[in-house]
Design a protein around this motif. Structure first.
Motif, PDB file in Angstrom:
ATOM      1  N   THR A 329      -8.485   0.671  34.935  1.00 35.51           N
ATOM      2  CA  THR A 329      -8.911   0.670  36.330  1.00 35.51           C
ATOM      3  C   THR A 329      -8.022   1.626  37.111  1.00 35.51           C
ATOM      4  N   GLY A 330      -8.634   2.584  37.777  1.00 30.34           N
ATOM      5  CA  GLY A 330      -7.858   3.549  38.548  1.00 30.34           C
ATOM      6  C   GLY A 330      -8.760   4.590  39.166  1.00 30.34           C
ATOM      7  N   PHE A 331      -8.142   5.672  39.633  1.00 26.11           N
ATOM      8  CA  PHE A 331      -8.912   6.732  40.290  1.00 26.11           C
ATOM      9  C   PHE A 331      -9.742   7.519  39.284  1.00 26.11           C
ATOM     10  N   GLY A 332      -9.141   7.770  38.118  1.00 22.74           N
ATOM     11  CA  GLY A 332      -9.815   8.561  37.100  1.00 22.74           C
ATOM     12  C   GLY A 332      -8.784   9.187  36.186  1.00 22.74           C
ATOM     13  N   HIS A 333      -9.236  10.095  35.325  1.00 17.25           N
ATOM     14  CA  HIS A 333      -8.279  10.777  34.458  1.00 17.25           C
ATOM     15  C   HIS A 333      -8.556  12.269  34.389  1.00 17.25           C
ATOM     16  N   LEU A 334      -7.472  13.030  34.217  1.00 15.92           N
ATOM     17  CA  LEU A 334      -7.549  14.467  34.021  1.00 15.92           C
ATOM     18  C   LEU A 334      -7.284  14.789  32.561  1.00 15.92           C
ATOM     19  N   VAL A 335      -7.735  15.981  32.157  1.00 16.71           N
ATOM     20  CA  VAL A 335      -7.600  16.399  30.763  1.00 16.71           C
ATOM     21  C   VAL A 335      -6.915  17.761  30.733  1.00 16.71           C
ATOM     22  N   PRO A 336      -5.744  17.870  30.099  1.00 16.39           N
ATOM     23  CA  PRO A 336      -5.093  19.189  30.017  1.00 16.39           C
ATOM     24  C   PRO A 336      -5.923  20.162  29.188  1.00 16.39           C
ATOM     25  N   SER A 337      -5.755  21.440  29.468  1.00 14.28           N
ATOM     26  CA  SER A 337      -6.572  22.456  28.786  1.00 14.28           C
ATOM     27  C   SER A 337      -6.305  22.484  27.289  1.00 14.28           C
ATOM     28  N   SER A 338      -5.116  22.075  26.870  1.00 15.30           N
ATOM     29  CA  SER A 338      -4.800  22.059  25.437  1.00 15.30           C
ATOM     30  C   SER A 338      -5.599  20.989  24.690  1.00 15.30           C
ATOM     31  N   GLU A 339      -6.049  19.958  25.406  1.00 16.49           N
ATOM     32  CA  GLU A 339      -6.814  18.867  24.787  1.00 16.49           C
ATOM     33  C   GLU A 339      -8.285  19.231  24.686  1.00 16.49           C
ATOM     34  N   ASP A 340      -8.842  19.737  25.780  1.00 15.59           N
ATOM     35  CA  ASP A 340     -10.263  20.112  25.824  1.00 15.59           C
ATOM     36  C   ASP A 340     -10.464  21.013  27.037  1.00 15.59           C
ATOM     37  N   ALA A 341     -10.575  22.314  26.792  1.00 19.25           N
ATOM     38  CA  ALA A 341     -10.658  23.272  27.908  1.00 19.25           C
ATOM     39  C   ALA A 341     -11.919  23.073  28.747  1.00 19.25           C
ATOM     40  N   SER A 342     -13.011  22.635  28.126  1.00 16.49           N
ATOM     41  CA  SER A 342     -14.290  22.556  28.842  1.00 16.49           C
ATOM     42  C   SER A 342     -14.361  21.386  29.814  1.00 16.49           C
ATOM     43  N   LEU A 343     -13.557  20.337  29.574  1.00 16.92           N
ATOM     44  CA  LEU A 343     -13.635  19.102  30.359  1.00 16.92           C
ATOM     45  C   LEU A 343     -12.423  18.993  31.284  1.00 16.92           C
ATOM     46  N   LEU A 344     -12.672  19.045  32.604  1.00 18.33           N
ATOM     47  CA  LEU A 344     -11.575  18.995  33.572  1.00 18.33           C
ATOM     48  C   LEU A 344     -11.074  17.568  33.773  1.00 18.33           C
ATOM     49  N   GLY A 345     -11.999  16.623  33.837  1.00 18.58           N
ATOM     50  CA  GLY A 345     -11.607  15.234  34.049  1.00 18.58           C
ATOM     51  C   GLY A 345     -12.800  14.365  34.379  1.00 18.58           C
ATOM     52  N   ILE A 346     -12.545  13.076  34.508  1.00 16.47           N
ATOM     53  CA  ILE A 346     -13.584  12.099  34.841  1.00 16.47           C
ATOM     54  C   ILE A 346     -13.067  11.230  35.982  1.00 16.47           C
ATOM     55  N   THR A 367     -18.038  10.361  37.545  1.00 14.42           N
ATOM     56  CA  THR A 367     -18.365  11.774  37.707  1.00 14.42           C
ATOM     57  C   THR A 367     -17.545  12.573  36.705  1.00 14.42           C
ATOM     58  N   VAL A 368     -18.236  13.332  35.882  1.00 12.74           N
ATOM     59  CA  VAL A 368     -17.590  14.187  34.884  1.00 12.74           C
ATOM     60  C   VAL A 368     -17.581  15.615  35.412  1.00 12.74           C
ATOM     61  N   MET A 369     -16.391  16.238  35.428  1.00 12.05           N
ATOM     62  CA  MET A 369     -16.224  17.607  35.917  1.00 12.05           C
ATOM     63  C   MET A 369     -16.051  18.542  34.719  1.00 12.05           C
ATOM     64  N   LEU A 370     -16.867  19.575  34.673  1.00 16.30           N
ATOM     65  CA  LEU A 370     -16.868  20.490  33.530  1.00 16.30           C
ATOM     66  C   LEU A 370     -16.690  21.940  33.976  1.00 16.30           C
ATOM     67  N   GLY A 371     -16.037  22.731  33.128  1.00 18.00           N
ATOM     68  CA  GLY A 371     -16.033  24.180  33.309  1.00 18.00           C
ATOM     69  C   GLY A 371     -14.845  24.737  34.035  1.00 18.00           C
ATOM     70  N   GLY A 372     -15.031  25.057  35.317  1.00 15.70           N
ATOM     71  CA  GLY A 372     -13.987  25.703  36.090  1.00 15.70           C
ATOM     72  C   GLY A 372     -13.657  27.069  35.511  1.00 15.70           C
ATOM     73  N   ALA A 373     -12.367  27.370  35.396  1.00 14.46           N
ATOM     74  CA  ALA A 373     -11.941  28.671  34.872  1.00 14.46           C
ATOM     75  C   ALA A 373     -12.385  28.874  33.425  1.00 14.46           C
ATOM     76  N   TRP A 374     -12.802  27.799  32.760  1.00 14.54           N
ATOM     77  CA  TRP A 374     -13.230  27.860  31.356  1.00 14.54           C
ATOM     78  C   TRP A 374     -14.749  27.766  31.215  1.00 14.54           C
ATOM     79  N   PHE A 375     -15.485  27.922  32.327  1.00 18.31           N
ATOM     80  CA  PHE A 375     -16.937  27.669  32.281  1.00 18.31           C
ATOM     81  C   PHE A 375     -17.641  28.605  31.305  1.00 18.31           C
ATOM     82  N   ARG A 376     -17.430  29.913  31.465  1.00 17.07           N
ATOM     83  CA  ARG A 376     -18.179  30.875  30.646  1.00 17.07           C
ATOM     84  C   ARG A 376     -17.853  30.743  29.165  1.00 17.07           C
TER      85      ARG A 376
END
Length: 476
Positions: A329-346, A367-376
């Protein structure tokens, strides 16, 4: 006759500029020109028949600092006080934030435990990173990447895991390319003034306050971490439009700006798709690259600087589940680029704002956030990517990282192209050159919005307020 001010761009920056222009002692004639069918820009909320609210852009606003206080004052003046949904300091969404690394969720350290003992995903107690900062010499470069700055002051692990994730969460960007001076000016100044970031923050300058209101006083007393609105963040844009119309501000949608022309007689001609508008001053709330495309030829030096401010695209996938429970239970989680570049966080939306669950009060909204600087590199062209591919990727992330096996009962996929500007190395110099060009050419043109001095909703509103303050001083 009062002078005419044309505001170009109907997102939160443009609407806030109109708000401050309309509240002036002797307001000018104000026109707002928006290319699209709706006002609000990236403030976009879907409200369903059963009362649920899904955010496709910003989902909450921080109340802190001058800018946060000023935004709450505006919210009060718009009559939205009763619609504010606060997240107080003792709420799980305020206290609990997570990182997903090494195939597992880890709560970000807080309190003495994280300082004195190693707390995964960190291999050493964070106290040692603090000691390193206190002993490290001050930097001498006029700017450096966020990654290099944090690595130098706090060590590689903090840079690789915590700050990499933070930059992905805030800017959807790569901390190795982003500027510390422009993205985190408080940290940059703290080191310059006190040699240590921690000392600089602890002994920082006296905190200024913006325009006080009952809301801002309440936010301080209850230690809000963020707030939203009962009808979603788009309600803020709708309330601004409702405030502006009876005050004579002309709001025009479906009015894309094709070209700006400077007339020798001392006014602007704004060439639209099917008409021309004349104005004494233009306030541009367009993204930097979009403004560059409509400037006159004589402003090419300005256009070149604007084109050097890039922006990244983000896919926002809203998911709703019934009959399931989150593992944390919390605000959400972030994912470092070394773990999965395509997935920013949930983001765990239903934790912070259960009021947006509608009649399905037991539902879980994510809400799942994808891409950003790694989108292409991850998904290809943002203009051509298939929504089904993004939905599949989002569902797989929820399954792998949160253990939610069932299919969602509702899903919405949005791709926001070039939605978050990137303040790369040397951004501060670009802003200085832009300001110098406008001053030397004496162009009656104000630039506001996320491309320049801050990407948050608060920053956009603050940039509009500051520009309008300068403009009203010139007009009178």
């Amino acid at each position: 006759m009062p002078p005419t001010v044309a505001v170009v761009g109907g997102g939160i920056s443009g609407l806030a500029a109109c708000y401050h222009l309309a509240r002036g002692a002797r307001p000018p004639k104000v026109l707002l020109l928006e290319a699209g069918a709706r006002l609000g820009g990236w403030l976009q909320s879907t409200r369903t028949a059963d009362g649920a609210v899904f955010e496709h852009g910003p989902r909450g606003i921080r109340p802190g600092g001058v800018v946060g206080t000023d935004t709450l004052h505006m919210v009060s003046e718009l009559g939205l006080e009763g619609d504010v949904l606060p997240v107080p300091g003792d709420h799980p969404a305020s206290r609990n934030r997570f990182l997903y690394t090494g195939g597992a969720l880890h709560k970000l350290p807080s309190g003495l435990q994280g300082l004195l003992w190693p707390v995964p995903p960190f291999s050493r107690a964070l106290l040692w990173s603090g000691v390193r900062d206190l002993l490290a010499p001050a930097g001498t470069e006029p700017d450096e990447s966020v990654y290099a700055f944090v690595h130098r002051r706090f060590g590689q692990e903090v840079a690789d895991i915590a700050v990499d994730s933070l930059c992905r969460g805030v800017f959807a960007g790569d901390c190795r390319a982003l500027s510390i001076r422009s993205c985190f000016p408080t940290l940059f100044k703290a080191e310059r003034h006190r040699r240590s970031v921690l000392l600089g923050l602890a002994l920082g300058s006296r905190k200024e306050r913006g325009a006080e209101s009952r809301l801002s006083q309440r936010a301080r007393a209850e230690h809000w971490s963020q707030w939203s609105l009962r009808g979603g963040m788009e309600s803020l844009a709708e309330a601004l439009a409702a405030f502006l119309r009876p005050r004579g501000v002309e709001l025009h949608c479906h009015a894309p700006l094709r070209r700006l022309r400077w007339h020798p007689s001392g006014h602007w001609q704004l060439i639209l798709a099917d008409s021309t508008v004349t104005a004494d001053h233009v306030v541009s709330a367009l993204p930097a690259a979009a403004l560059a495309e409509v400037l006159p030829a004589e402003a090419e030096p300005l256009a070149q600087e604007l084109r050097r401010i890039p922006a990244v695209s983000v896919a926002v996938v809203n998911l709703q589940y019934e009959g399931i429970t989150l593992p944390v239970t919390g605000f959400g989680h972030l994912v470092p680029s070394s773990e999965d570049a395509s997935l920013l966080g949930i983001v765990y939306d239903s934790v912070a704002f259960p009021q947006h669950n509608g009649t399905g009060a037991s539902s879980v909204r994510l809400t799942v956030m994808l891409g950003g600087a790694w989108f292409r590199q991850s998904f290809g062209d943002p203009a051509a990517v298939a929504p089904a591919l993004l939905l599949q990727r989002a569902q797989a992330a929820v399954r792998e990282q949160l253990g939610l096996e069932p299919a969602p009962t509702r899903s919405i996929v949005k791709v926001h192209q070039a939605c978050i500007p990137q303040y790369t190395l040397g951004h501060w110099q670009r802003i200085e050159r832009i300001s110098r060009f406008l001053a030397e050419q004496q162009l009656p043109l104000s630039l506001i919005g996320a491309s320049y001095t801050g990407v948050s909703v608060n920053d956009c509103i603050a940039s509009a307020k500051a520009a309008v303050g300068r403009l009203l001083g010139q007009l009178h």
